[in-house]
Design a protein around this motif. Sequence first.
Motif, short mmCIF file in Angstrom:
data_model
loop_
_atom_site.label_atom_id
_atom_site.label_comp_id
_atom_site.label_asym_id
_atom_site.label_seq_id
_atom_site.Cartn_x
_atom_site.Cartn_y
_atom_site.Cartn_z
N UNK A 1 0.89 -1.41 0.13
CA UNK A 1 0.29 -0.13 0.18
C UNK A 1 0.72 1.28 -0.26
N UNK A 2 0.08 2.58 -0.56
CA UNK A 2 1.21 3.73 -1.13
C UNK A 2 0.92 5.12 0.74
N UNK A 3 -0.07 4.03 1.74
CA UNK A 3 -0.27 4.71 2.70
C UNK A 3 -0.73 4.61 3.67
N UNK A 4 -0.31 4.44 4.75
CA UNK A 4 -0.09 3.85 6.35
C UNK A 4 -0.53 4.90 7.25
N UNK A 5 -0.94 4.28 8.12
CA UNK A 5 -1.84 5.03 9.04
C UNK A 5 -1.10 5.28 10.74
N UNK A 6 -1.01 5.50 11.57
CA UNK A 6 -0.71 4.75 12.72
C UNK A 6 -1.50 5.62 14.03
N UNK A 7 -2.88 4.93 13.97
CA UNK A 7 -3.69 5.61 15.42
C UNK A 7 -3.72 5.92 16.72
N UNK A 8 -3.58 6.70 18.12
CA UNK A 8 -3.55 6.38 18.93
C UNK A 8 -4.63 7.09 20.20
N UNK A 9 -5.19 5.64 20.72
CA UNK A 9 -5.97 6.61 21.23
C UNK A 9 -6.15 6.28 22.81
N UNK A 10 -6.63 7.02 23.50
CA UNK A 10 -7.23 6.41 25.38
C UNK A 10 -8.23 5.74 26.14
#
Length: 445
Positions: free
Chosen positions: A266-275
């Motif tokens: 894939x050409x785009x990668x997400x890193x997501x952080x939640x509390x």
Amino acid sequence: MDWVEELGKICEVFPPSDAYRVDETPPLIAPEPAENFVVVKPENSVDVSEILKFANERGIPVFTRGGGTGLSGGAVPTANGILLSTEKMVEIEVDTENRVAVCGAGVTLKQLDRAAFKNGLSFPPHPGAETATVGGMIATNAGGVRALKYGTMRNYVLGLEFVLASGKILRVGGRTVKNSSGYSLLHLLIGSEGTLGVVTQATLRLFPAMKDITVLAAPFQRMEDAMSCVVEISSKMLPMALEFMERRAVEIGERVSGRRWVSREGEAHLLMIFERFDEAEEAAEIAENKGAIDVFVATGKREQDDLMAVRGLIYEGLRNEIIEILDACVPPAKIADYWRKSNELAEKYGIELVTYGHAGDGNVHQHPLIYDGWENTYFEFRKKLLELAVSYGGVISGEHGIGTVKIQELAEICPDQYRIMKEIKSLFDPRGILNPGKVVLPNHG
């Protein structure tokens, strides 16, 4: 510099070591440091006042320096004069009843975090390197990965003590969140990069202790799908962080960190952080509906550290290969379009760009790699790139500041703003001794 001996009667004067000649600005665009300057290390605002009175009367340039972690040349002494280091201004008081910390300008982010933690509180934004100082972070209105949820330094500064070029000590704001007491001199100083006054102390807002986090990683075939996911998540909840990386950035992060990302596809990668775990679950469902190749939920600390290391060490892996690190900011919904158009523009100039950044707030970090003859074409490219960001409703710097490296673009792309900034500079610092050549050029320049 025949005034040095006289200055020594007011404060202790130190010869400059090499560490004071540079900040973290990439070498190819960093300003040339002055040959002759001296270092002073005041301990409080009274000391600073005496130094500035001395300098102002004689027209001697004064460059204020915190941790030296800036990326725009703001802390580099570019004229013969005085480098004022805040390293001895490290007093800190935590007022737990009012949830504030009163910090000297030289207090580091690490020291602030520790002091808050010991008192059952936190300083949530984490807007810089741990060695960055309170004064430096205020000077650049530092942001960072948590700005989406917790804002930038501007959202935490409740009060300031600062010294004008004349030596006058001013105190503005206090220990209250609300303040509608006329023009906000406090907010004018935030982001002024040491050109309007020398910050000596700040009253910062603290929050309750932070909660445990959940980290998600999600690769997408197309940048457009990834950014559509970002927009929908942001409309339904407020993650601590929403980061993006193009595929090449992921590969660099893996190489330098020695950790593995979930996929290179894939050409785009997400890193997501939640509390909140329920928000993480909902975000994972949104990502799947937006066509994510996979959604990996990291709940264990080791897994979380691995993912965050890949994102956090990209710059380290590129440090010796880049011309600079750009930090234009565009509306989040425009990131995909801006990314494609900027790559098209770079291709026309024969430039390779590596892109990643803070998807939730639109702050895009782009690294143009060094190429033969870059001096001849790069700055023309950069101006067009920053004009592109502004055309989308963005700005030319999201968190690094103007310093010495973007003055020309600020003047040409935002001429009306630039003119007013010069007028404000003249009002606060008529003789132009405070960090000269940064943010705005002198009137004769």
